[in-house]
Design a protein around this motif. Structure first.
Motif, PDB file in Angstrom:
ATOM      1  N   LEU A 143       0.793  -1.292  -0.240  1.00  0.00           N
ATOM      2  CA  LEU A 143       0.046   0.142   0.083  1.00  0.00           C
ATOM      3  C   LEU A 143       0.764   1.128   0.177  1.00  0.00           C
ATOM      4  O   LEU A 143       0.373   2.266  -0.020  1.00  0.00           O
ATOM      5  CB  LEU A 143      -0.824  -0.001   1.219  1.00  0.00           C
ATOM      6  N   LEU A 144       2.257   0.988   0.209  1.00  0.00           N
ATOM      7  CA  LEU A 144       2.967   2.289   0.318  1.00  0.00           C
ATOM      8  C   LEU A 144       4.052   2.196  -0.823  1.00  0.00           C
ATOM      9  O   LEU A 144       5.163   2.500  -0.593  1.00  0.00           O
ATOM     10  CB  LEU A 144       3.773   2.164   1.666  1.00  0.00           C
ATOM     11  N   LYS A 145       3.512   1.960  -2.161  1.00  0.00           N
ATOM     12  CA  LYS A 145       4.351   1.988  -3.270  1.00  0.00           C
ATOM     13  C   LYS A 145       4.637   3.384  -3.495  1.00  0.00           C
ATOM     14  O   LYS A 145       5.848   3.772  -4.265  1.00  0.00           O
ATOM     15  CB  LYS A 145       3.665   0.989  -4.326  1.00  0.00           C
ATOM     16  N   ARG A 146       3.815   4.436  -3.561  1.00  0.00           N
ATOM     17  CA  ARG A 146       3.707   5.629  -4.107  1.00  0.00           C
ATOM     18  C   ARG A 146       3.547   6.521  -2.881  1.00  0.00           C
ATOM     19  O   ARG A 146       2.691   6.494  -1.859  1.00  0.00           O
ATOM     20  CB  ARG A 146       2.711   5.636  -5.110  1.00  0.00           C
ATOM     21  N   CYS A 147       3.948   7.946  -3.094  1.00  0.00           N
ATOM     22  CA  CYS A 147       3.725   8.931  -2.135  1.00  0.00           C
ATOM     23  C   CYS A 147       2.209   9.374  -2.079  1.00  0.00           C
ATOM     24  O   CYS A 147       1.649   9.613  -3.169  1.00  0.00           O
ATOM     25  CB  CYS A 147       4.558  10.139  -2.502  1.00  0.00           C
ATOM     26  N   ASP A 148       1.712   9.478  -0.872  1.00  0.00           N
ATOM     27  CA  ASP A 148       0.303  10.036  -0.925  1.00  0.00           C
ATOM     28  C   ASP A 148       0.023  11.331  -1.519  1.00  0.00           C
ATOM     29  O   ASP A 148      -1.182  11.791  -1.647  1.00  0.00           O
ATOM     30  CB  ASP A 148      -0.333   9.819   0.573  1.00  0.00           C
ATOM     31  N   GLU A 149       1.126  12.074  -1.412  1.00  0.00           N
ATOM     32  CA  GLU A 149       1.046  13.624  -1.766  1.00  0.00           C
ATOM     33  C   GLU A 149       1.129  14.089  -3.162  1.00  0.00           C
ATOM     34  O   GLU A 149       0.269  14.621  -3.774  1.00  0.00           O
ATOM     35  CB  GLU A 149       1.963  14.377  -0.842  1.00  0.00           C
ATOM     36  N   CYS A 150       2.154  13.090  -3.699  1.00  0.00           N
ATOM     37  CA  CYS A 150       2.440  13.550  -5.099  1.00  0.00           C
ATOM     38  C   CYS A 150       2.345  12.202  -6.083  1.00  0.00           C
ATOM     39  O   CYS A 150       2.302  12.507  -7.189  1.00  0.00           O
ATOM     40  CB  CYS A 150       3.764  14.262  -5.442  1.00  0.00           C
ATOM     41  N   THR A 199       4.772   9.937  -6.433  1.00  0.00           N
ATOM     42  CA  THR A 199       6.004   9.538  -6.849  1.00  0.00           C
ATOM     43  C   THR A 199       6.179   8.217  -6.286  1.00  0.00           C
ATOM     44  O   THR A 199       5.898   7.740  -5.066  1.00  0.00           O
ATOM     45  CB  THR A 199       7.077  10.420  -6.408  1.00  0.00           C
ATOM     46  N   VAL A 200       7.142   7.154  -6.892  1.00  0.00           N
ATOM     47  CA  VAL A 200       7.206   5.810  -6.500  1.00  0.00           C
ATOM     48  C   VAL A 200       8.294   6.202  -5.360  1.00  0.00           C
ATOM     49  O   VAL A 200       9.090   6.820  -5.470  1.00  0.00           O
ATOM     50  CB  VAL A 200       7.894   4.914  -7.629  1.00  0.00           C
ATOM     51  N   LEU A 201       7.988   5.169  -4.159  1.00  0.00           N
ATOM     52  CA  LEU A 201       8.798   5.374  -2.978  1.00  0.00           C
ATOM     53  C   LEU A 201       9.947   4.752  -3.056  1.00  0.00           C
ATOM     54  O   LEU A 201       9.954   3.318  -3.555  1.00  0.00           O
ATOM     55  CB  LEU A 201       7.814   5.293  -1.783  1.00  0.00           C
ATOM     56  N   HIS A 259       9.865   9.566   3.870  1.00  0.00           N
ATOM     57  CA  HIS A 259      10.351  10.831   3.124  1.00  0.00           C
ATOM     58  C   HIS A 259      10.297  11.153   1.494  1.00  0.00           C
ATOM     59  O   HIS A 259      10.932  10.282   0.921  1.00  0.00           O
ATOM     60  CB  HIS A 259      11.639  11.140   3.650  1.00  0.00           C
ATOM     61  N   CYS A 260       9.407  11.524   1.104  1.00  0.00           N
ATOM     62  CA  CYS A 260       9.223  11.765  -0.473  1.00  0.00           C
ATOM     63  C   CYS A 260      10.678  12.380  -1.020  1.00  0.00           C
ATOM     64  O   CYS A 260      10.632  13.478  -0.635  1.00  0.00           O
ATOM     65  CB  CYS A 260       8.081  12.213  -0.877  1.00  0.00           C
ATOM     66  N   LEU A 261      11.327  11.515  -2.026  1.00  0.00           N
ATOM     67  CA  LEU A 261      12.631  12.234  -2.722  1.00  0.00           C
ATOM     68  C   LEU A 261      12.087  13.210  -3.617  1.00  0.00           C
ATOM     69  O   LEU A 261      13.066  13.787  -4.224  1.00  0.00           O
ATOM     70  CB  LEU A 261      13.466  11.133  -3.157  1.00  0.00           C
ATOM     71  N   ASN A 262      10.894  13.443  -4.295  1.00  0.00           N
ATOM     72  CA  ASN A 262      10.725  14.126  -5.190  1.00  0.00           C
ATOM     73  C   ASN A 262      10.777  15.602  -4.867  1.00  0.00           C
ATOM     74  O   ASN A 262      10.317  15.980  -3.667  1.00  0.00           O
ATOM     75  CB  ASN A 262       9.292  13.945  -5.591  1.00  0.00           C
ATOM     76  N   HIS A 263      11.825  16.411  -5.527  1.00  0.00           N
ATOM     77  CA  HIS A 263      12.157  17.853  -4.912  1.00  0.00           C
ATOM     78  C   HIS A 263      11.052  18.626  -5.001  1.00  0.00           C
ATOM     79  O   HIS A 263      10.869  19.583  -4.132  1.00  0.00           O
ATOM     80  CB  HIS A 263      13.362  18.121  -6.044  1.00  0.00           C
ATOM     81  N   GLU A 264       9.751  18.582  -5.690  1.00  0.00           N
ATOM     82  CA  GLU A 264       8.807  19.213  -5.784  1.00  0.00           C
ATOM     83  C   GLU A 264       7.935  18.995  -4.575  1.00  0.00           C
ATOM     84  O   GLU A 264       7.119  19.889  -4.280  1.00  0.00           O
ATOM     85  CB  GLU A 264       8.039  19.185  -7.353  1.00  0.00           C
TER      86      GLU A 264
END
Length: 356
Positions: free
Chosen positions: A26-33, A35-37, A56-61
């Motif tokens: 269930l935690l493959k992608r960030c809930d906010e954006c 992005t694959v975690l 911690h999402c590594l997507n800079h945006e």
């Protein structure tokens, strides 16, 4: 549609078992954006039956730091705990489930549960306090109902003790006081044989507990008119010596009234087998009389009705007055039902079946 919505709301508060691997999916992608975690950066921490997941999402945006907890927390401040960690030991305590056996169940089914020590602490510091408060409120309500039902005539209560083991091996005892009219439990006393005044003698616990429970009611302004109990001489002595309880009338309960009679009947049946068919009939008759004539002023008549059983089983349903029968000269039953073909009503023949 409204019923479906209500059912859906009810289901939201229920628990389900989720395996660790399924939780990670269930935690493959960030809930906010979205992005694959990076799975290696996901921190999963277990607290009893609950999981706290942080990443911690590594997507800079996005650069979001997200924490997900699988249960809500209850309590305040530092006393906050996850809801199921709180309700599980309380439910075990209320239902009488030993926490070690609950831990064994979790181990065999590979369920994450709080430790035995944690559950005992929850019961001691949270559950016991809450349960005692609720119990006190209910007991106060029961006492008010019992007093109102007595209409100012005082309560008639039934008292007995329950030991955790028979005879001298008992270490604990609980005395319960029940109002005979409303059938509500209005007081209790739980004792250990190591307490002062009991001094390790198990048989003293019932008398001390009975006295303690009655004095508590009297000190709360509740009048006790009569107590119903057994022939415990230690209980009678301790209540007789206290001015607060000395005037309470003592009455034997029905079970103890007929207990000695059953022993005598068994002796007669062994010596005279012809009396065996009348054993059950007599105690049914005795119970009927006990229920029909509960007042003291009716006792002379009640005793003669009991004695009329001897006439009834001889086939005599009317008789003349005598020294034994001054008030009752006939059976109280109506017309007897006709027996089916081949059946015979048991009849006592003097000189053959023996004497009662």
């Amino acid at each position: 549609m409204e019923e479906e919505k209500e059912e859906g709301v009810k289901e939201l508060g229920r628990y389900a078992v989720i395996e660790d691997d399924c939780l990670k999916r269930l935690l493959k992608r960030c809930d906010e954006c979205g992005t694959v975690l990076d799975q290696s950066l996901i921190d999963m921490r277990k607290e009893g039956s609950a999981w706290a997941v942080a990443y911690h999402c590594l997507n800079h945006e996005c650069n979001a730091v997200v924490t997900i907890e699988t249960q809500k927390k209850v309590g305040k401040g530092r006393g906050q705990v996850y809801s199921f960690n709180h309700s599980l030991p309380i439910a075990a305590f209320i239902t009488g489930t030993p926490t070690p056996r609950l831990c064994d169940l979790g181990f065999l089914l590979k369920l994450d549960l709080p430790s035995d020590r944690t559950m005992r602490k929850t019961v001691r510091e949270i559950g016991s306090v809450s349960i005692e408060r609720v119990s006190d409120d209910w007991q106060e309500m029961a006492r008010e109902i019992a007093v109102d039902a007595s209409e100012g005539n005082g309560l008639e209560v039934s008292i007995d003790g329950q030991f955790d083991a028979p005879g001298h091996t008992a270490t604990n005892n609980k005395n319960t006081v029940i109002d005979c009219h409303t059938k509500l439990a209005i007081a209790s006393a739980v004792l250990h044989k190591g307490l002062a005044g009991i001094d390790g003698v198990s048989c003293r616990m019932e008398s001390v507990g009975t006295h303690q429970a009655l004095v508590e009611l009297i000190d709360n302004g509740i009048e006790i008119r009569r107590r119903v109990g057994d022939q415990n001489l230690m209980v009678n002595k301790i209540l007789r010596e206290d001015p607060k309880t000395a005037n309470i009338e003592m009455t034997l309960d029905w079970w103890h009234v007929q207990k000695s009679m059953r022993k005598e009947w068994w002796k007669m049946v062994k010596a005279n087998p012809g009396l065996a068919p009348f054993y059950r009939m007599f105690f049914n008759h005795l119970f009927h009389v006990h229920k029909k004539y509960p007042k003291k002023e009716d006792r002379p008549r009640a005793l003669e009705v009991v004695q009329s059983f001897v006439m009834h089983i001889q086939g005599k349903h009317k008789w003349a007055k005598s020294e034994e029968f001054k008030l009752v000269t006939k059976c109280e039953h109506g017309k007897l039902k006709r027996m089916k073909k081949g059946e015979k009503r048991p009849t006592w023949k003097v000189g053959i079946a023996g004497n009662i």
